[in-house]
Design an enzyme around this catalytic site. Sequence first.
Site, mmCIF file in Angstrom:
data_model
loop_
_atom_site.group_PDB
_atom_site.id
_atom_site.type_symbol
_atom_site.label_atom_id
_atom_site.label_comp_id
_atom_site.label_asym_id
_atom_site.label_seq_id
_atom_site.Cartn_x
_atom_site.Cartn_y
_atom_site.Cartn_z
ATOM 1 N N TYR A 96 21.792 -11.467 38.774
ATOM 2 C CA TYR A 96 21.090 -10.337 38.061
ATOM 3 C C TYR A 96 19.864 -10.394 37.584
ATOM 4 O O TYR A 96 18.791 -9.621 37.578
ATOM 5 C CB TYR A 96 22.065 -9.681 37.466
ATOM 6 N N SER A 138 15.823 -3.685 33.295
ATOM 7 C CA SER A 138 16.866 -4.004 32.232
ATOM 8 C C SER A 138 16.194 -5.075 31.297
ATOM 9 O O SER A 138 15.251 -5.514 31.411
ATOM 10 C CB SER A 138 18.004 -5.003 32.893
HETATM 11 C C1 BGC Z 1 23.635 -4.830 32.238
HETATM 12 C C2 BGC Z 1 24.601 -4.432 31.316
HETATM 13 C C3 BGC Z 1 24.590 -4.904 29.974
HETATM 14 C C4 BGC Z 1 23.242 -4.789 29.656
HETATM 15 C C5 BGC Z 1 22.821 -5.182 28.285
HETATM 16 C C6 BGC Z 1 22.297 -4.159 31.561
HETATM 17 O O1 BGC Z 1 21.265 -4.656 32.404
HETATM 18 O O2 BGC Z 1 23.834 -4.254 33.747
HETATM 19 O O3 BGC Z 1 25.932 -5.069 31.899
HETATM 20 O O4 BGC Z 1 25.372 -4.493 29.143
HETATM 21 O O5 BGC Z 1 22.296 -5.195 30.457
HETATM 22 O O6 BGC Z 1 23.080 -6.865 28.169
#
Ligand code: BGC
Length: 269
Positions: free
Chosen positions: A167, A154
Amino acid sequence: MDKKLSGQVAIITGASSGIGAGVAKSLSAAGAIVVINYPVPPVKDAAEAVLAEIKAAGGTGITAICDVSRENEVQKMFADTIQQFGTVDILINNAGLQKDAPFDEMTLEQWNFVLSVNLTGQFLCAREAIREFLRRGVDPKRSRAAGKIVHMSSVHEVIPWAGHANYAASKGGIMMLMKTISQEFAHKKIRINSISPGAIQTPINYRDWQTPEALDKLMTLIPYKRIGTPDDIGRAAVWLCSDDSDYVNGISLFVDGGMTLYPDFTENG
Ligand code: BGC
């Protein structure tokens, strides 16, 4: 599309919806045999629907239940796949979730749940994939590499994210897991990389795009001024799994419309 992954067997974790479903469709369009993993019985129908779409488009695959945080289930999914298709060429280490909370209110359960799926799940699946890649070695008829892993990370492997400590920690962990095992197994011709998506329109972030106001707010974070689609990630995954990227090892490929360009600095700082 050019069938760059013809006959290669790909396991895509968390493929019953969102980015995983999109990547499964793209890999199938590129000729891969796809194993569409889903975590628990209630999402079986969603996984079957993804498979039906893939078959209707001329693709081949199966669905496979497995909670990626459980070692025995991961081992069974790999064993079943190898028994049915002979080997595994590609792992898309995608399954992931959010359980958001202000840090001072975050429960140990929320912390453990996110880390166990997002990080431990990627460890368990990568380990099984690497064991199979090492067993088979390079087969030039399949690919120049003995196997490929794409970790779904991410932008939050580098962008801190208040209210999402579990996360963001899992994604930071994925970055070093990916780089470390990429370094460890490159000499065995195993290629390991990450895709780091920005905001992709999927159920995980529906609050950020379900109303025009929410979407406008989100756009302030995206220089390219559009939300991403699972297909954007799917095409990047096909490239990272194909021999077109045969000299690419240990990168995080940001597919984010420029989210990591710190757009707040455009007229400030
Ligand atoms: C998250 C999303 C978010 C995106 C940008 C992703 O890793 O799961 O919820 O919109 O990152 O912030």
